[in-house]
Design a protein around this motif. Structure first.
Motif, PDB file in Angstrom:
ATOM      1  N   ILE A  22       0.839  -1.202   0.000  1.00 21.76           N
ATOM      2  CA  ILE A  22       0.000   0.000   0.000  1.00 21.76           C
ATOM      3  C   ILE A  22       0.872   1.250   0.000  1.00 21.76           C
ATOM      4  O   ILE A  22       0.604   2.217  -0.731  1.00 21.76           O
ATOM      5  N   PHE A  23       1.934   1.259   0.795  1.00 23.85           N
ATOM      6  CA  PHE A  23       2.839   2.399   0.859  1.00 23.85           C
ATOM      7  C   PHE A  23       3.481   2.679  -0.495  1.00 23.85           C
ATOM      8  O   PHE A  23       3.503   3.822  -0.967  1.00 23.85           O
ATOM      9  N   VAL A  24       3.989   1.643  -1.148  1.00 24.52           N
ATOM     10  CA  VAL A  24       4.633   1.817  -2.451  1.00 24.52           C
ATOM     11  C   VAL A  24       3.628   2.309  -3.486  1.00 24.52           C
ATOM     12  O   VAL A  24       3.934   3.191  -4.300  1.00 24.52           O
ATOM     13  N   THR A  25       2.413   1.769  -3.450  1.00 26.12           N
ATOM     14  CA  THR A  25       1.378   2.193  -4.392  1.00 26.12           C
ATOM     15  C   THR A  25       1.036   3.668  -4.208  1.00 26.12           C
ATOM     16  O   THR A  25       0.934   4.419  -5.183  1.00 26.12           O
ATOM     17  N   LEU A  26       0.870   4.094  -2.966  1.00 26.21           N
ATOM     18  CA  LEU A  26       0.529   5.495  -2.710  1.00 26.21           C
ATOM     19  C   LEU A  26       1.671   6.442  -3.057  1.00 26.21           C
ATOM     20  O   LEU A  26       1.431   7.571  -3.490  1.00 26.21           O
ATOM     21  N   CYS A  27       2.908   6.008  -2.884  1.00 28.17           N
ATOM     22  CA  CYS A  27       4.053   6.845  -3.256  1.00 28.17           C
ATOM     23  C   CYS A  27       4.195   6.968  -4.768  1.00 28.17           C
ATOM     24  O   CYS A  27       4.615   7.998  -5.281  1.00 28.17           O
ATOM     25  N   ALA A  28       3.855   5.918  -5.509  1.00 28.96           N
ATOM     26  CA  ALA A  28       3.999   5.925  -6.959  1.00 28.96           C
ATOM     27  C   ALA A  28       2.785   6.535  -7.668  1.00 28.96           C
ATOM     28  O   ALA A  28       2.870   6.866  -8.847  1.00 28.96           O
ATOM     29  N   TRP A  29       1.662   6.672  -6.977  1.00 32.73           N
ATOM     30  CA  TRP A  29       0.423   7.132  -7.603  1.00 32.73           C
ATOM     31  C   TRP A  29       0.567   8.473  -8.340  1.00 32.73           C
ATOM     32  O   TRP A  29       0.081   8.610  -9.470  1.00 32.73           O
ATOM     33  N   PRO A  30       1.211   9.500  -7.786  1.00 32.26           N
ATOM     34  CA  PRO A  30       1.308  10.779  -8.504  1.00 32.26           C
ATOM     35  C   PRO A  30       2.184  10.714  -9.756  1.00 32.26           C
ATOM     36  O   PRO A  30       2.119  11.602 -10.592  1.00 32.26           O
ATOM     37  N   PHE A  31       2.987   9.693  -9.900  1.00 30.22           N
ATOM     38  CA  PHE A  31       3.913   9.603 -11.025  1.00 30.22           C
ATOM     39  C   PHE A  31       3.379   8.757 -12.176  1.00 30.22           C
ATOM     40  O   PHE A  31       4.101   8.517 -13.142  1.00 30.22           O
ATOM     41  N   ARG A  32       2.127   8.316 -12.099  1.00 32.70           N
ATOM     42  CA  ARG A  32       1.560   7.518 -13.188  1.00 32.70           C
ATOM     43  C   ARG A  32       1.378   8.402 -14.416  1.00 32.70           C
ATOM     44  O   ARG A  32       1.250   9.620 -14.301  1.00 32.70           O
ATOM     45  N   PRO A  33       1.359   7.820 -15.612  1.00 31.74           N
ATOM     46  CA  PRO A  33       1.302   8.620 -16.839  1.00 31.74           C
ATOM     47  C   PRO A  33       0.069   9.527 -16.961  1.00 31.74           C
ATOM     48  O   PRO A  33       0.172  10.631 -17.469  1.00 31.74           O
ATOM     49  N   GLY A  34      -1.073   9.113 -16.496  1.00 36.17           N
ATOM     50  CA  GLY A  34      -2.279   9.919 -16.651  1.00 36.17           C
ATOM     51  C   GLY A  34      -2.453  11.019 -15.625  1.00 36.17           C
ATOM     52  O   GLY A  34      -3.440  11.752 -15.660  1.00 36.17           O
ATOM     53  N   ALA A  35      -1.532  11.182 -14.717  1.00 42.68           N
ATOM     54  CA  ALA A  35      -1.699  12.133 -13.630  1.00 42.68           C
ATOM     55  C   ALA A  35      -1.070  13.499 -13.900  1.00 42.68           C
ATOM     56  O   ALA A  35      -1.187  14.398 -13.083  1.00 42.68           O
ATOM     57  N   LYS A  36      -0.439  13.667 -15.027  1.00 41.01           N
ATOM     58  CA  LYS A  36       0.277  14.912 -15.304  1.00 41.01           C
ATOM     59  C   LYS A  36      -0.643  16.127 -15.255  1.00 41.01           C
ATOM     60  O   LYS A  36      -0.314  17.140 -14.641  1.00 41.01           O
ATOM     61  N   LYS A  37      -1.814  16.019 -15.870  1.00 42.19           N
ATOM     62  CA  LYS A  37      -2.760  17.142 -15.892  1.00 42.19           C
ATOM     63  C   LYS A  37      -3.250  17.465 -14.485  1.00 42.19           C
ATOM     64  O   LYS A  37      -3.310  18.638 -14.097  1.00 42.19           O
ATOM     65  N   HIS A  38      -3.578  16.447 -13.710  1.00 42.58           N
ATOM     66  CA  HIS A  38      -4.066  16.667 -12.345  1.00 42.58           C
ATOM     67  C   HIS A  38      -2.977  17.282 -11.463  1.00 42.58           C
ATOM     68  O   HIS A  38      -3.267  18.164 -10.644  1.00 42.58           O
TER      69      HIS A  38
END
Length: 54
Positions: A22-38
């Motif tokens: 869960i920790f790794v997933t939450l840390c990587a979440w902002p760096f996913r490809p579709g998150a740039k606009k958000h």
């Protein structure tokens, strides 16, 4: 085996792995490809015009 020992064994093994995943997933979440606009919208939201008080 008592309830305490069972829960302690779970927390030492599987619980630790789940919490780490869960920790790794939450840390990587902002760096996913579709998150740039958000991310850009959130970063620039403090500079939006505010009519209250100015």
């Amino acid at each position: 085996m008592s309830t305490y020992d069972t829960l302690r064994h779970f927390a030492d093994g599987i619980g630790l792995v789940v919490m780490f995943a869960i920790f790794v997933t939450l840390c990587a979440w902002p760096f996913r490809p579709g998150a740039k606009k958000h991310n850009r919208t959130a970063a620039n939201s403090i500079f939006e015009e505010n009519d209250g008080g100015e």
